[in-house]
Scaffold this motif. Structure first.
Motif, short mmCIF file in Angstrom:
data_model
loop_
_atom_site.label_atom_id
_atom_site.label_comp_id
_atom_site.label_asym_id
_atom_site.label_seq_id
_atom_site.Cartn_x
_atom_site.Cartn_y
_atom_site.Cartn_z
N ASP A 23 0.88 -1.18 0.00
CA ASP A 23 0.00 0.00 0.00
C ASP A 23 0.91 1.22 0.00
OD1 ASP A 23 -1.67 2.12 0.64
OD2 ASP A 23 -2.65 1.09 2.31
N VAL A 24 0.92 1.99 -1.10
CA VAL A 24 1.84 3.13 -1.21
C VAL A 24 1.20 4.44 -0.76
CG1 VAL A 24 3.26 2.03 -2.99
CG2 VAL A 24 1.37 3.52 -3.69
N ARG A 25 0.03 4.35 -0.11
CA ARG A 25 -0.61 5.54 0.44
C ARG A 25 0.13 5.99 1.70
NH1 ARG A 25 -6.41 3.77 1.75
NH2 ARG A 25 -5.21 2.01 2.55
N GLU A 26 -0.23 7.16 2.19
CA GLU A 26 0.35 7.68 3.42
C GLU A 26 -0.18 6.87 4.62
OE1 GLU A 26 2.80 10.01 3.61
OE2 GLU A 26 2.76 9.81 1.43
N SER A 67 -6.46 5.50 -5.77
CA SER A 67 -7.17 5.39 -7.04
C SER A 67 -6.36 4.74 -8.16
CB SER A 67 -7.61 6.78 -7.51
OG SER A 67 -6.47 7.59 -7.74
N GLY A 68 -5.08 4.54 -7.95
CA GLY A 68 -4.26 3.86 -8.94
C GLY A 68 -3.13 4.65 -9.55
N SER A 69 -3.07 5.97 -9.32
CA SER A 69 -2.01 6.75 -9.98
C SER A 69 -0.68 6.67 -9.22
CB SER A 69 -2.44 8.19 -10.19
OG SER A 69 -2.70 8.82 -8.97
N ARG A 70 -0.69 6.79 -7.90
CA ARG A 70 0.56 6.66 -7.15
C ARG A 70 1.13 5.25 -7.29
NH1 ARG A 70 -1.22 8.86 -1.34
NH2 ARG A 70 -3.23 8.25 -2.19
N GLY A 91 -7.80 0.89 -10.29
CA GLY A 91 -8.79 1.65 -9.52
C GLY A 91 -8.45 1.83 -8.06
N GLY A 92 -7.38 1.19 -7.61
CA GLY A 92 -6.90 1.36 -6.24
C GLY A 92 -7.82 0.84 -5.17
N TYR A 93 -7.57 1.31 -3.96
CA TYR A 93 -8.34 0.87 -2.80
C TYR A 93 -9.82 1.21 -2.93
CZ TYR A 93 -9.67 0.12 2.06
OH TYR A 93 -10.29 -0.30 3.22
N GLN A 94 -10.12 2.36 -3.55
CA GLN A 94 -11.53 2.74 -3.73
C GLN A 94 -12.28 1.67 -4.51
OE1 GLN A 94 -11.11 6.59 -5.66
NE2 GLN A 94 -11.78 7.63 -3.81
N ALA A 95 -11.72 1.20 -5.59
CA ALA A 95 -12.36 0.18 -6.41
C ALA A 95 -12.42 -1.15 -5.66
CB ALA A 95 -11.63 0.03 -7.74
N PHE A 96 -11.37 -1.47 -4.91
CA PHE A 96 -11.32 -2.71 -4.16
C PHE A 96 -12.45 -2.76 -3.13
CE2 PHE A 96 -9.83 -5.40 -0.66
CZ PHE A 96 -9.50 -6.57 -1.35
#
Length: 99
Positions: A23-26, A67-70, A91-96
């Motif tokens: 997970d590359v989010r903060e 969302s998939g860009s990072r 789609g990232g975590y939102q899509a998941f």
């Protein structure tokens, strides 16, 4: 390597698979909700964490963000560093979360 859809990841998890997920989010985003088993390595710290994840160079790694860009940037970076099998969660975590 082709990206992975949320449906495919859900299916694999339901089948008992435990893929390596980054997970590359903060950290605060990760704390608000995360995919079970995902390791939080924010995109900005990925270069300094390469030694920690070097053993995964030949394993499948799934990267995701909100969302998939990072995570697309993370996939490109890891691929440049010699990681052979990196997949972005479409789609990232939102899509998941949506299924």
């Amino acid at each position: 390597m082709a990206d992975i859809t949320p449906a495919e990841l859900h299916q694999r998890q339901q089948a008992g698979e435990t893929p390596t997920i980054i997970d590359v989010r903060e950290p605060w985003e990760h704390e608000e909700g995360c995919i079970v088993g995902a390791q939080n390595i924010p995109l900005g710290t990925l270069p300094e964490k390469l030694d920690d994840i070097d053993e995964w160079k030949n394993q499948e790694i799934i990267v995701h963000c909100k969302s998939g860009s990072r995570s697309a940037s993370a996939k490109a970076f890891l691929t440049q560093q010699g990681f052979a099998n990196v997949r972005n969660l479409v789609g990232g975590y939102q899509a998941f979360q949506q299924g």
